[in-house]
Scaffold this motif. Structure first.
Motif, mmCIF file in Angstrom:
data_model
loop_
_atom_site.group_PDB
_atom_site.id
_atom_site.type_symbol
_atom_site.label_atom_id
_atom_site.label_comp_id
_atom_site.label_asym_id
_atom_site.label_seq_id
_atom_site.Cartn_x
_atom_site.Cartn_y
_atom_site.Cartn_z
ATOM 1 N N ALA A 1 -4.092 14.058 -11.803
ATOM 2 C CA ALA A 1 -4.227 15.550 -11.596
ATOM 3 C C ALA A 1 -3.292 15.504 -10.125
ATOM 4 O O ALA A 1 -4.749 14.853 -8.638
ATOM 5 N N PRO A 2 -2.541 16.284 -9.611
ATOM 6 C CA PRO A 2 -2.286 16.581 -8.552
ATOM 7 C C PRO A 2 -3.506 17.149 -7.657
ATOM 8 O O PRO A 2 -3.810 17.477 -7.872
ATOM 9 N N PHE A 3 -3.470 16.311 -6.542
ATOM 10 C CA PHE A 3 -5.334 16.875 -5.494
ATOM 11 C C PHE A 3 -5.039 16.793 -4.465
ATOM 12 O O PHE A 3 -4.502 15.200 -3.552
ATOM 13 N N SER B 1 -4.333 -0.320 -2.945
ATOM 14 C CA SER B 1 -2.094 -0.765 -3.661
ATOM 15 C C SER B 1 -1.651 -0.341 -4.941
ATOM 16 O O SER B 1 -0.485 -0.774 -5.253
ATOM 17 N N GLY B 2 -2.652 1.133 -5.487
ATOM 18 C CA GLY B 2 -2.226 1.201 -6.477
ATOM 19 C C GLY B 2 -2.345 0.976 -7.854
ATOM 20 O O GLY B 2 -0.718 0.653 -8.801
ATOM 21 N N SER B 3 -3.353 0.157 -8.006
ATOM 22 C CA SER B 3 -3.859 -0.881 -9.589
ATOM 23 C C SER B 3 -4.433 0.542 -9.781
ATOM 24 O O SER B 3 -5.473 0.617 -9.509
ATOM 25 N N THR C 1 0.549 -1.124 0.013
ATOM 26 C CA THR C 1 -0.350 0.165 -0.104
ATOM 27 C C THR C 1 0.454 1.205 0.158
ATOM 28 O O THR C 1 0.314 2.694 0.207
ATOM 29 N N THR C 2 1.821 1.504 0.213
ATOM 30 C CA THR C 2 2.769 2.374 0.118
ATOM 31 C C THR C 2 3.935 2.435 -1.393
ATOM 32 O O THR C 2 3.987 1.368 -1.773
ATOM 33 N N TYR D 1 -9.889 8.870 -6.855
ATOM 34 C CA TYR D 1 -9.405 9.151 -5.949
ATOM 35 C C TYR D 1 -8.039 8.024 -6.164
ATOM 36 O O TYR D 1 -8.206 7.359 -5.177
ATOM 37 N N ALA D 2 -6.703 8.275 -6.308
ATOM 38 C CA ALA D 2 -5.622 7.796 -5.911
ATOM 39 C C ALA D 2 -4.868 8.141 -4.058
ATOM 40 O O ALA D 2 -4.692 8.851 -4.393
ATOM 41 N N THR D 3 -4.675 7.638 -3.402
ATOM 42 C CA THR D 3 -3.973 7.445 -2.811
ATOM 43 C C THR D 3 -2.443 8.282 -2.974
ATOM 44 O O THR D 3 -2.048 8.458 -1.632
ATOM 45 N N THR D 4 -1.942 8.020 -4.077
ATOM 46 C CA THR D 4 -0.875 8.807 -4.542
ATOM 47 C C THR D 4 -0.757 11.008 -4.132
ATOM 48 O O THR D 4 -0.222 11.152 -4.073
#
Length: 469
Positions: free
Chosen positions: A329-331, A364-366, A126-127, A310-313
């Protein structure tokens, strides 16, 4: 993904042309992808007279480590020209210096899905890793023929928060159901109690599914049990399940509602605001807005796009409303606002207005997505009053609804590119021929003949902000 992916593909095609055989083989698409990842080409299959320069070029193009792969097509051209000039040149060392350039990639794995074949890869953990070093990967997984069939508009599938499970709609026996597909397994199983289910979305813990069926918002546990009805939703347009147990959903296209999960908007972390696609102005030109659940204030985030995730990144993922191109887009969800320039992620995703964006992200970034092939190729048939069908001899294309000329001898129709019709065609029924009438603009739809049959009116979008008739 960058141009080195294209150089890999170039190497595969060149090797197949020289050997007359497929480079990577397997009984199924999954086996072929496994061969790509794990096996080396059979270099002995090359003709004995293959110049050493070409052998070296092939090895550089098909290097699995992208950092060691040939970096530019101009280098390939030089090697080809050298092989033509000196076909008997001796073999040079095959080592290739690593490419020193760094390519900025977004920190998630990409997945593509078609109605039969899914491109999927698990992204563990998840990181989010350093974007400059994260390897973006793809793989293919077969899906059953009934996957995504019979589903209504809106999102056709959902990805679990940990990126390990996919829920999708299908109707193998003519009755729509939801199916659970663990991405480490080959088979999907029907979810009990999900009959007539559509537009699924996961609970934050991944243990339950929210969905719509029979004009109701429902939930069901993946561990088993009967579904629970939560609210009325006569013409639903998606839902989102918050960490506090709140579900925000659209019972129809006119607004949003909030209910308790104990009793396809996007509920942001913290549960204070919802991002949604606004089609108030026109269904052809949507926009992404955010509404505060405390004050009800609505703020415009981005025009001419749809289908936010929304992505956790720290990115807002969205799609251009007609092209199917995905951007990030950075959010900052706490404000909530876009805080930087958007980056192009990929093209060819199925997305558009009320139809929804057929992609989903996980913690998890998918990123899982459907490819932009919404309408199957088809033709037209005459049906007489006795119910007899006669096929019209038109070439198969992804046609839309037809409009018959007043004299009954011609038909006008839109031809789709993904979810949207992009061209207007006119067919001569007696001759069985079709001619393209309109191509300009990102959307051309709904052709109607004038009473004298001399003209066709249609809806068209020729610029970024307006639609015209």
């Amino acid at each position: 993904m960058d141009k080195r992916s294209d150089l890999w593909a170039f190497g595969v095609v060149l090797l197949e042309m020289l050997t007359g055989r497929q480079v990577f083989t397997g009984e199924t698409v999954s086996h072929v992808m496994a061969a790509v990842l794990k096996t080396d080409p059979d270099w002995t299959a090359l003709p004995a007279e293959t110049p050493a320069t070409i052998r070296r070029l092939l090895r550089r193009c098909l290097e699995k480590d992208r950092k060691r792969r040939l970096a530019d097509a101009s280098d390939a051209r030089l090697d080809l020209e050298e092989a033509i000039a000196e076909p008997s040149a001796p073999m040079m060392p095959s080592s290739v210096a690593p490419d020193k350039r760094r390519w900025s990639v977004l920190p998630w794995a990409l997945f593509g899905v078609t109605a039969v074949v899914a491109v999927a890869l698990l992204a563990r953990g998840t990181t989010a890793p350093d974007p400059a070093t994260r390897l973006v990967s793809r793989a293919l997984i077969d899906f059953p023929q009934f996957a995504f069939s019979g589903a209504r508009l809106g999102n056709l599938f959902a990805l679990s928060p940990d990126g390990t499970q996919l829920v999708f709609a299908g109707n193998p026996d003519g009755k729509n159901k939801l199916y659970l597909r663990p991405l480490d397994q080959f088979e999907a199983t029907a979810i009990p109690g999900s009959e007539e289910g559509s537009q699924p979305f996961f609970s934050p813990d991944g243990g339950s599914i929210g969905f719509f069926a029979g004009g109701k918002l429902k939930k069901v546990s993946l561990a088993g049990g009967s579904p629970v009805t939560l609210a009325d939703a006569p013409n639903p347009a998606g839902g989102s399940w918050g960490e506090d147990g709140t579900i925000v959903f659209a019972p129809d296209v006119r607004g949003l509602m909030k209910t308790s999960a104990a009793g396809a908007p996007l509920l942001l972390p913290g549960g204070k605001a919802v991002v949604f696609t606004n089609n108030e102005a026109t269904v052809l030109i949507p926009a992404i807005d955010v509404v505060s659940l405390d004050t009800g204030e609505v703020t415009r985030l981005i025009d001419d796009v749809c289908c936010a995730a929304y992505a956790t990144t720290g990115h807002l993922i969205y799609a251009h409303s007609t092209s199917g191109t995905i951007f990030a887009a950075p959010f900052e969800p706490a404000r909530p606002t876009v805080v930087g320039e958007s980056a192009r992620v990929m093209d060819g995703v199925m997305a558009g207005g009320l139809n929804g964006g057929q992609f989903a992200t996980s913690l998890s970034g998918s990123l899982v997505y459907l490819t932009n092939s919404a309408v199957d190729e088809r033709t037209f048939v005459w049906v007489d009053r006795a119910g007899r069908n006669t096929t019209i001899d038109f070439e198969k294309r992804p046609y839309g609804l037809p409009s018959l000329s007043p004299d009954g001898r011609r038909v006008a129709t839109g031809v789709y590119d993904g979810l949207n019709p992009k061209e207007i065609w006119v067919g001569d029924i007696d001759r069985g021929t079709m001619n393209r009438l309109v191509t300009d603009g990102s959307l051309n739809a709904a052709p109607i003949w004038t009473p004298d049959g001399s003209r066709v009116t249609f809806v068209s979008r020729r610029d970024a902000t307006n639609q015209n008739v």
